[in-house]
Design a protein around this motif. Sequence first.
Motif, mmCIF file in Angstrom:
data_model
loop_
_atom_site.group_PDB
_atom_site.id
_atom_site.type_symbol
_atom_site.label_atom_id
_atom_site.label_comp_id
_atom_site.label_asym_id
_atom_site.label_seq_id
_atom_site.Cartn_x
_atom_site.Cartn_y
_atom_site.Cartn_z
ATOM 1 N N SER A 1 26.826 80.724 24.988
ATOM 2 C CA SER A 1 25.799 79.969 24.275
ATOM 3 C C SER A 1 25.650 78.571 24.879
ATOM 4 O O SER A 1 24.528 78.079 25.065
ATOM 5 N N HIS A 2 26.765 77.937 25.207
ATOM 6 C CA HIS A 2 26.732 76.595 25.794
ATOM 7 C C HIS A 2 26.039 76.606 27.154
ATOM 8 O O HIS A 2 25.216 75.718 27.446
ATOM 9 N N ILE A 3 26.360 77.584 27.975
ATOM 10 C CA ILE A 3 25.755 77.662 29.303
ATOM 11 C C ILE A 3 24.257 77.921 29.200
ATOM 12 O O ILE A 3 23.442 77.282 29.885
ATOM 13 N N ARG A 4 23.867 78.848 28.343
ATOM 14 C CA ARG A 4 22.433 79.156 28.205
ATOM 15 C C ARG A 4 21.657 77.940 27.696
ATOM 16 O O ARG A 4 20.518 77.710 28.104
ATOM 17 N N ARG A 5 22.280 77.167 26.816
ATOM 18 C CA ARG A 5 21.581 76.023 26.227
ATOM 19 C C ARG A 5 21.500 74.849 27.201
ATOM 20 O O ARG A 5 20.445 74.214 27.329
ATOM 21 N N HIS A 6 22.613 74.563 27.905
ATOM 22 C CA HIS A 6 22.662 73.340 28.705
ATOM 23 C C HIS A 6 22.456 73.572 30.202
ATOM 24 O O HIS A 6 22.102 72.625 30.914
ATOM 25 N N TYR A 7 22.679 74.792 30.657
ATOM 26 C CA TYR A 7 22.499 75.104 32.083
ATOM 27 C C TYR A 7 21.719 76.416 32.199
ATOM 28 O O TYR A 7 22.241 77.417 32.700
ATOM 29 N N PRO A 8 20.483 76.434 31.744
ATOM 30 C CA PRO A 8 19.746 77.694 31.639
ATOM 31 C C PRO A 8 19.495 78.402 32.960
ATOM 32 O O PRO A 8 19.209 79.602 32.968
ATOM 33 N N HIS A 9 19.616 77.693 34.070
ATOM 34 C CA HIS A 9 19.349 78.313 35.365
ATOM 35 C C HIS A 9 20.636 78.716 36.094
ATOM 36 O O HIS A 9 20.570 79.229 37.220
ATOM 37 N N LEU A 10 21.791 78.519 35.475
ATOM 38 C CA LEU A 10 23.043 78.880 36.125
ATOM 39 C C LEU A 10 23.231 80.399 36.089
ATOM 40 O O LEU A 10 23.074 81.033 35.046
ATOM 41 N N ILE A 11 23.563 80.971 37.225
ATOM 42 C CA ILE A 11 23.803 82.407 37.330
ATOM 43 C C ILE A 11 25.071 82.758 36.564
ATOM 44 O O ILE A 11 26.077 82.043 36.626
ATOM 45 N N ILE A 12 25.049 83.868 35.831
ATOM 46 C CA ILE A 12 26.197 84.310 35.048
ATOM 47 C C ILE A 12 26.654 85.673 35.563
ATOM 48 O O ILE A 12 25.902 86.647 35.532
ATOM 49 N N GLU A 13 27.901 85.734 36.022
ATOM 50 C CA GLU A 13 28.466 86.964 36.559
ATOM 51 C C GLU A 13 29.190 87.755 35.462
ATOM 52 O O GLU A 13 29.701 87.181 34.504
ATOM 53 N N GLY A 14 29.238 89.089 35.637
ATOM 54 C CA GLY A 14 29.780 89.932 34.585
ATOM 55 C C GLY A 14 30.895 90.864 35.019
ATOM 56 O O GLY A 14 31.081 91.159 36.203
ATOM 57 N N HIS A 15 31.628 91.323 34.020
ATOM 58 C CA HIS A 15 32.697 92.316 34.170
ATOM 59 C C HIS A 15 32.444 93.324 33.051
ATOM 60 O O HIS A 15 32.794 93.085 31.903
ATOM 61 N N VAL A 16 31.768 94.436 33.386
ATOM 62 C CA VAL A 16 31.207 95.310 32.356
ATOM 63 C C VAL A 16 31.631 96.758 32.589
ATOM 64 O O VAL A 16 30.793 97.627 32.875
ATOM 65 N N PRO A 17 32.921 97.065 32.479
ATOM 66 C CA PRO A 17 33.356 98.432 32.793
ATOM 67 C C PRO A 17 32.930 99.447 31.752
ATOM 68 O O PRO A 17 33.144 99.270 30.556
ATOM 69 N N LYS A 18 32.278 100.506 32.214
ATOM 70 C CA LYS A 18 31.969 101.704 31.435
ATOM 71 C C LYS A 18 30.935 101.524 30.322
ATOM 72 O O LYS A 18 30.566 102.506 29.682
ATOM 73 N N LEU A 19 30.451 100.315 30.074
ATOM 74 C CA LEU A 19 29.516 100.126 28.964
ATOM 75 C C LEU A 19 28.170 100.772 29.267
ATOM 76 O O LEU A 19 27.665 100.723 30.384
ATOM 77 N N LEU A 20 27.567 101.370 28.232
ATOM 78 C CA LEU A 20 26.261 102.002 28.348
ATOM 79 C C LEU A 20 25.425 101.692 27.108
ATOM 80 O O LEU A 20 25.919 101.170 26.111
ATOM 81 N N ASP A 21 24.150 101.965 27.217
ATOM 82 C CA ASP A 21 23.217 101.933 26.094
ATOM 83 C C ASP A 21 23.242 100.574 25.379
ATOM 84 O O ASP A 21 23.134 99.544 26.021
ATOM 85 N N LEU A 22 23.410 100.581 24.059
ATOM 86 C CA LEU A 22 23.296 99.354 23.277
ATOM 87 C C LEU A 22 24.344 98.321 23.678
ATOM 88 O O LEU A 22 24.039 97.120 23.760
ATOM 89 N N ASP A 23 25.575 98.755 23.918
ATOM 90 C CA ASP A 23 26.617 97.810 24.313
ATOM 91 C C ASP A 23 26.271 97.126 25.636
ATOM 92 O O ASP A 23 26.453 95.909 25.786
ATOM 93 N N LEU A 24 25.767 97.899 26.586
ATOM 94 C CA LEU A 24 25.363 97.323 27.868
ATOM 95 C C LEU A 24 24.234 96.324 27.675
ATOM 96 O O LEU A 24 24.240 95.226 28.235
ATOM 97 N N HIS A 25 23.278 96.684 26.858
ATOM 98 C CA HIS A 25 22.122 95.820 26.654
ATOM 99 C C HIS A 25 22.492 94.543 25.905
ATOM 100 O O HIS A 25 21.876 93.493 26.112
ATOM 101 N N ARG A 26 23.492 94.624 25.054
ATOM 102 C CA ARG A 26 23.983 93.408 24.391
ATOM 103 C C ARG A 26 24.561 92.443 25.417
ATOM 104 O O ARG A 26 24.390 91.221 25.305
#
Length: 573
Positions: free
Chosen positions: A180-205
Amino acid sequence: MRVDLLIQDVQIYNSYFKRFISGNAAIVGGKFLYVGQQGTEAFEADEVLDGKGRYMIPGLIDIHLHIESTMVTPQSFSHGLIRSGVTTIVPEPHEMANVFGLDGVKAMIRASQDCVADMFYSLPSSVPATAMETTGGSIEIEDLDELLRTERIICLGEIMNYVEVITDLDGKTKTNQILSHIRRHYPHLIIEGHVPKLLDLDLHRMIYSGVDSDHTHQTIEGMEARIGAGMFIEIQEKSMTPEVMTYLTEHDVAEHFCFVTDDVMADSFERRGHLDHLVRKAIGMGMKPEEAIYAATFTPAKRMRMLDRGAIAPGKIGDFMLVSDLEHLTIERVFKQGRLVYDRGKAYTQQTADSAFPAHYYESVRLPLLTEADFTVTTAVADGRYQCRAMMVKNGSTFTEEQLLEAEAREGRLNWQAAGCGLIATFERYGKNGNRAFGLIGGDTIKRGAIATTYSHDNHNLLVVGHNPADMAMAANEVIKCQGGFCVVENGKVLAKLELPVGGILTEAPLEETARQVEALRHAMESLGYEHYNPIMSISTHSLPVSPALKITDFGLIDVNQGRVVPLIVEPK
């Protein structure tokens, strides 16, 4: 017109057409000025290089990796990179951050300032990765602000605690507060992820939260779901299965993925190379060389918005390599900003350096020596036979599985040695609380002897796996005495040892020397029955509580998918 360097008679890789074009290239001030057919008739060059028809390829760019995984300092790491044609990386120093917090990040950045390879840092976002472990340091929101204000930061590093993101709908957890802090104060900063096995609604969240990349182990189903939802895929070697490579080759998805290394062991680095190894492997698996090069140069640069590199074109930084054999990516020379930094035909030796870190970085393991009694598993249950959780190691993955094994409790102790498995133990090593935890372990791990290490992601507490208390205590004490590292013991004899005195996770030895020690360590682990494509990475992730399914920290056994501590003993038989 005067230029610094004119390269003639080369097959120049054009990133925009994804093909090679015969021609010449001129460099001035470290950048490409011209790429085309004109040569000495148009330019007065300080140096003219005859390319002899070789392939001219942009310097490779790796946007997701951890220097600490190679267990060497940035200087040693850069030495290996340049030989591999890798001229730019985006390392995330969350291992050193877990040991020393904000100061650890700054120390890694300072240690990389004079490196030949460009290092644009990724901001550690998950230190610690969860609230279920004790670390030496942490990274808080105010630390993120300071680093973004004062250091060369290019993105927010991988959001590891995906469980918090998809279950904390009120946004009260640390992970969600950071997002939330990054999106609010640094909206253009790239955000990297670690998303093992997630699909559908969980992935989209996850994507909705701002996390729009994934570097974890890919399947066709998961990769297609991620690309279809707008997520960028970073393909590391363990995802380069025949099925995945066929999909990437046969579908129009070149803009949506790149190759990354993530974690590279020193012996593999020395023997096979770095990102160049993945490019060779991709070509060997049927991907056109032009497509493989694109995924290691142009798309990673575009993902990180590094608009000054990733292509050989006017205005781009003069990072490139000359390759004699395209199919095998045989690197003859490497240039950084138009300057020759590696020549295959000449000696390439690493200069030893003085200590690059503060004195207290070499005194971070604050544990007394252990005894055999420290590997006694005490219980509060009545005498009897019980179902116990066991961590089952799987070759081919750093994921583990939970299995129930039967063990007997007698007079307040668990007879784990009669359960047909080994013991895994972890000891908090920062002098904060003295926590320790135990679990059972089986599967493709060692069948005898013991291994101890402080190189245990991400908390880097002392982790010990073994089949008898004497060997376990000996291995642990060898690691404690050298202020961190690895030790493999069998029948009271040290089979291999790797000292990592910098924060308990790095050595200042040259890459070549470290590679020899790591290779010996790997062979010693395998001699005890470890059956894994990367036993060092396997054991070091037994303590990673964001990597499925059952892991261990100083808090206890962790059910990763549930995000909670679970007891060793389940129920009476």
